[in-house]
Design a protein around this motif. Sequence first.
Motif, PDB file in Angstrom:
ATOM      1  N   MET A 279       0.824  -1.213   0.000  1.00 12.68           N
ATOM      2  CA  MET A 279       0.000   0.000   0.000  1.00 12.68           C
ATOM      3  C   MET A 279       0.859   1.264   0.000  1.00 12.68           C
ATOM      4  SD  MET A 279      -1.521  -0.392   3.850  1.00 12.68           S
ATOM      5  CE  MET A 279      -0.464  -0.762   5.270  1.00 12.68           C
ATOM      6  N   SER A 280       1.960   1.217  -0.759  1.00 15.06           N
ATOM      7  CA  SER A 280       2.855   2.377  -0.862  1.00 15.06           C
ATOM      8  C   SER A 280       3.189   2.649  -2.313  1.00 15.06           C
ATOM      9  CB  SER A 280       4.150   2.141  -0.077  1.00 15.06           C
ATOM     10  OG  SER A 280       3.888   1.903   1.281  1.00 15.06           O
ATOM     11  N   ASP A 281       3.143   3.922  -2.678  1.00 15.43           N
ATOM     12  CA  ASP A 281       3.562   4.338  -4.015  1.00 15.43           C
ATOM     13  C   ASP A 281       5.036   4.714  -4.032  1.00 15.43           C
ATOM     14  OD1 ASP A 281       0.858   4.201  -5.079  1.00 15.43           O
ATOM     15  OD2 ASP A 281       0.465   6.000  -3.893  1.00 15.43           O
ATOM     16  N   VAL A 282       5.493   5.329  -2.950  1.00 17.19           N
ATOM     17  CA  VAL A 282       6.890   5.720  -2.795  1.00 17.19           C
ATOM     18  C   VAL A 282       7.416   5.084  -1.519  1.00 17.19           C
ATOM     19  CG1 VAL A 282       8.520   7.620  -2.501  1.00 17.19           C
ATOM     20  CG2 VAL A 282       6.535   7.908  -3.995  1.00 17.19           C
ATOM     21  N   LEU A 283       8.518   4.363  -1.635  1.00 15.68           N
ATOM     22  CA  LEU A 283       9.155   3.742  -0.470  1.00 15.68           C
ATOM     23  C   LEU A 283      10.470   4.472  -0.223  1.00 15.68           C
ATOM     24  CD1 LEU A 283       8.782   1.336   1.522  1.00 15.68           C
ATOM     25  CD2 LEU A 283      10.303   0.040   0.015  1.00 15.68           C
ATOM     26  N   TYR A 284      10.513   5.235   0.875  1.00 18.49           N
ATOM     27  CA  TYR A 284      11.685   6.056   1.180  1.00 18.49           C
ATOM     28  C   TYR A 284      12.489   5.353   2.273  1.00 18.49           C
ATOM     29  CZ  TYR A 284      14.367  10.421   1.633  1.00 18.49           C
ATOM     30  OH  TYR A 284      15.360  11.373   1.628  1.00 18.49           O
ATOM     31  N   MET A 285      13.530   4.642   1.863  1.00 20.64           N
ATOM     32  CA  MET A 285      14.375   3.897   2.800  1.00 20.64           C
ATOM     33  C   MET A 285      15.462   4.807   3.375  1.00 20.64           C
ATOM     34  SD  MET A 285      13.181   0.760   2.776  1.00 20.64           S
ATOM     35  CE  MET A 285      14.529  -0.106   3.593  1.00 20.64           C
ATOM     36  N   THR A 286      15.803   4.608   4.628  1.00 19.62           N
ATOM     37  CA  THR A 286      16.895   5.348   5.268  1.00 19.62           C
ATOM     38  C   THR A 286      17.749   4.382   6.070  1.00 19.62           C
ATOM     39  OG1 THR A 286      15.649   5.836   7.295  1.00 19.62           O
ATOM     40  CG2 THR A 286      15.453   7.409   5.472  1.00 19.62           C
ATOM     41  N   ARG A 287      19.000   4.729   6.230  1.00 17.86           N
ATOM     42  CA  ARG A 287      19.893   3.901   7.044  1.00 17.86           C
ATOM     43  C   ARG A 287      19.735   4.238   8.506  1.00 17.86           C
ATOM     44  NH1 ARG A 287      24.842   6.403   8.744  1.00 17.86           N
ATOM     45  NH2 ARG A 287      24.950   8.562   8.004  1.00 17.86           N
ATOM     46  N   GLN A 321       5.540   1.168  -7.981  1.00 17.98           N
ATOM     47  CA  GLN A 321       6.215   1.705  -6.793  1.00 17.98           C
ATOM     48  C   GLN A 321       7.638   2.151  -7.119  1.00 17.98           C
ATOM     49  OE1 GLN A 321       7.760  -0.839  -3.371  1.00 17.98           O
ATOM     50  NE2 GLN A 321       5.853  -0.077  -2.459  1.00 17.98           N
ATOM     51  N   LYS A 322       8.077   3.249  -6.488  1.00 15.34           N
ATOM     52  CA  LYS A 322       9.433   3.751  -6.666  1.00 15.34           C
ATOM     53  C   LYS A 322      10.152   3.776  -5.328  1.00 15.34           C
ATOM     54  CE  LYS A 322       9.119   4.222 -11.012  1.00 15.34           C
ATOM     55  NZ  LYS A 322       9.869   3.274 -11.882  1.00 15.34           N
ATOM     56  N   ILE A 323      11.414   3.325  -5.343  1.00 12.43           N
ATOM     57  CA  ILE A 323      12.212   3.229  -4.118  1.00 12.43           C
ATOM     58  C   ILE A 323      13.241   4.339  -4.122  1.00 12.43           C
ATOM     59  CG2 ILE A 323      13.699   1.751  -2.731  1.00 12.43           C
ATOM     60  CD1 ILE A 323      12.493  -0.599  -4.408  1.00 12.43           C
ATOM     61  N   LEU A 324      13.213   5.158  -3.084  1.00  8.73           N
ATOM     62  CA  LEU A 324      14.167   6.248  -2.917  1.00  8.73           C
ATOM     63  C   LEU A 324      15.029   6.001  -1.678  1.00  8.73           C
ATOM     64  CD1 LEU A 324      11.912   9.374  -3.668  1.00  8.73           C
ATOM     65  CD2 LEU A 324      13.163   7.919  -5.269  1.00  8.73           C
ATOM     66  N   ALA A 344      15.034   3.806  -7.812  1.00  4.89           N
ATOM     67  CA  ALA A 344      15.221   5.133  -8.405  1.00  4.89           C
ATOM     68  C   ALA A 344      16.219   5.966  -7.612  1.00  4.89           C
ATOM     69  CB  ALA A 344      13.886   5.867  -8.488  1.00  4.89           C
ATOM     70  N   TYR A 345      16.958   5.356  -6.696  1.00  6.54           N
ATOM     71  CA  TYR A 345      17.808   6.148  -5.796  1.00  6.54           C
ATOM     72  C   TYR A 345      19.059   6.698  -6.470  1.00  6.54           C
ATOM     73  CZ  TYR A 345      18.621   1.108  -4.991  1.00  6.54           C
ATOM     74  OH  TYR A 345      18.756  -0.251  -5.141  1.00  6.54           O
ATOM     75  N   PHE A 346      19.556   6.039  -7.524  1.00  8.65           N
ATOM     76  CA  PHE A 346      20.708   6.620  -8.217  1.00  8.65           C
ATOM     77  C   PHE A 346      20.272   7.782  -9.118  1.00  8.65           C
ATOM     78  CE2 PHE A 346      22.427   2.266  -7.376  1.00  8.65           C
ATOM     79  CZ  PHE A 346      23.433   2.673  -6.517  1.00  8.65           C
ATOM     80  N   GLU A 347      19.118   7.660  -9.715  1.00  7.57           N
ATOM     81  CA  GLU A 347      18.550   8.795 -10.455  1.00  7.57           C
ATOM     82  C   GLU A 347      18.258   9.947  -9.501  1.00  7.57           C
ATOM     83  OE1 GLU A 347      14.578   9.835 -13.144  1.00  7.57           O
ATOM     84  OE2 GLU A 347      15.128   7.756 -12.743  1.00  7.57           O
ATOM     85  N   GLN A 348      17.792   9.599  -8.303  1.00 11.79           N
ATOM     86  CA  GLN A 348      17.534  10.598  -7.264  1.00 11.79           C
ATOM     87  C   GLN A 348      18.809  11.355  -6.915  1.00 11.79           C
ATOM     88  OE1 GLN A 348      16.472   8.611  -3.666  1.00 11.79           O
ATOM     89  NE2 GLN A 348      16.261  10.465  -2.448  1.00 11.79           N
ATOM     90  N   ALA A 349      19.920  10.637  -6.783  1.00  8.02           N
ATOM     91  CA  ALA A 349      21.195  11.287  -6.465  1.00  8.02           C
ATOM     92  C   ALA A 349      21.639  12.208  -7.595  1.00  8.02           C
ATOM     93  CB  ALA A 349      22.260  10.229  -6.190  1.00  8.02           C
TER      94      ALA A 349
END
Length: 484
Positions: A279-287, A321-324, A344-349
Amino acid sequence: MPCIESRLLDVTSRLLPLAAVGVAGYGAACALTFLRRWAWNRSAKRLYNKSLISVDSLSTANLDVIMRVAEKCKELVLGKGKCFILKDRIMAALFFEPSTRTRCSFEAAMQRLGGTVILQDNMTTSSVSKGETLEDTVRMFSSYCDVIVMRHNLKGTAARAVQASSVPILNAGDGTGEHPTQALLDFFTIRSFFPNIQRDASGEALRVAFVGDLKHGRTVHSLSRLLSRYNVAFKHVSPEQLRLTDDFMRELDETFQKHNRDPKARQGCYDSLQEVLPMSDVLYMTRVQKERFATPQEYARVKDSYILTASLLDAYSPAHQKILHPLPRVNEIHTDVDRNIRSAYFEQAQNGLFVRMALLLVVFGKSAEVLFPYPSPKEAFLSLFSVLTWPLWSPSEGKRAATGAGEGAELPLPTARPRTQTLEKEIESACNWSLRERRVQCADGDGDGDGVGVWMEKETESDSACDWREMEKVAVCGWMWECM
């Protein structure tokens, strides 16, 4: 020759009015560009020479300005590569805390805009190691440069730096406080995949899941503050000890209420990553940030709380879904996710470069020069030349009736006929040479039938050569006729 001279006189008689029209058109284009720059600068003036400490200082209109300029900067980088709009500007980068992407992207942004960078990222070699205060350091650097990009390990230091600086301060992260430029590039990335986020105020909310260390994550703090202005719903996934504080959650609720949205349906806290994935469109992962813990034991207890793998994504996540991830990652995203279509995290960078270029441009008041460039003299000359020389290369002109010819008569241009005749003579010479060679071979035959075979073989080769050259003549002449 008389035909050519009359033709040149006819064309020359048309050049003067066409030249006048071309010059007037170029002047009108420059005037229009000037007016568009003036109107744009009026809308972007609130960002001129201003510091950026928190996303709260940016209005929705300011965000629109930065996003539009960032799009243009992306075109610039992928096209020409760089420009020299900020060639007379100097940026100082003060990093009291380690950084890779933020520091390098700010440096690259300034250099791609033609500016110069003063880098101070090793504070053990500066006067800070001797006890110099933050205020004195900032005051000194502000006398050397036009803008300061600063990162510090203590929350609130960016606000202190603004009080001491005579030039704008761009907050590149202040401890567990905020990271506004990261939030801008995150928003730019989300907007590229989900463009309706800025337009759809009443439809289905964009579902954003924040996963990991939410308590210490300044990127989460800035991005959630920014996104809460729009039609979004947050899902906070973290261990109990790493959740957002109650005060911060209430702050987000107030922002939702301010924009006429029910906060009860906009936020939720979860423990399970598998529960949130579908149930997520954007998954924003953090360390989980090791540097924020008092002891290694506390860090070890939570560092492996959530690990995202490709098998988990394929089993639970929707295809769109997109992973950032703000990066760097440790082990919270497995490397097999890099090849997944959702990553999509390298495109994000990379987007960080475009957004930080845009931010520097609006702070210096130079964004209009990127959005609305004046036509270059070369472009103006080529455009004018194509207009003025239309009678020379237009196919219709070559078919127009010449002097003494009736209406509708089709006559070639004077320069086309000599070229065609030359080609025909060359082809005839080649074919005659082949025929002479064939006759000599036949004359040497001894009459026992061998010469006949030789003659037929040579004739076949000669015919093939002539046919090929004939086709070449037609193709070349046809192309020349069309171009003339």
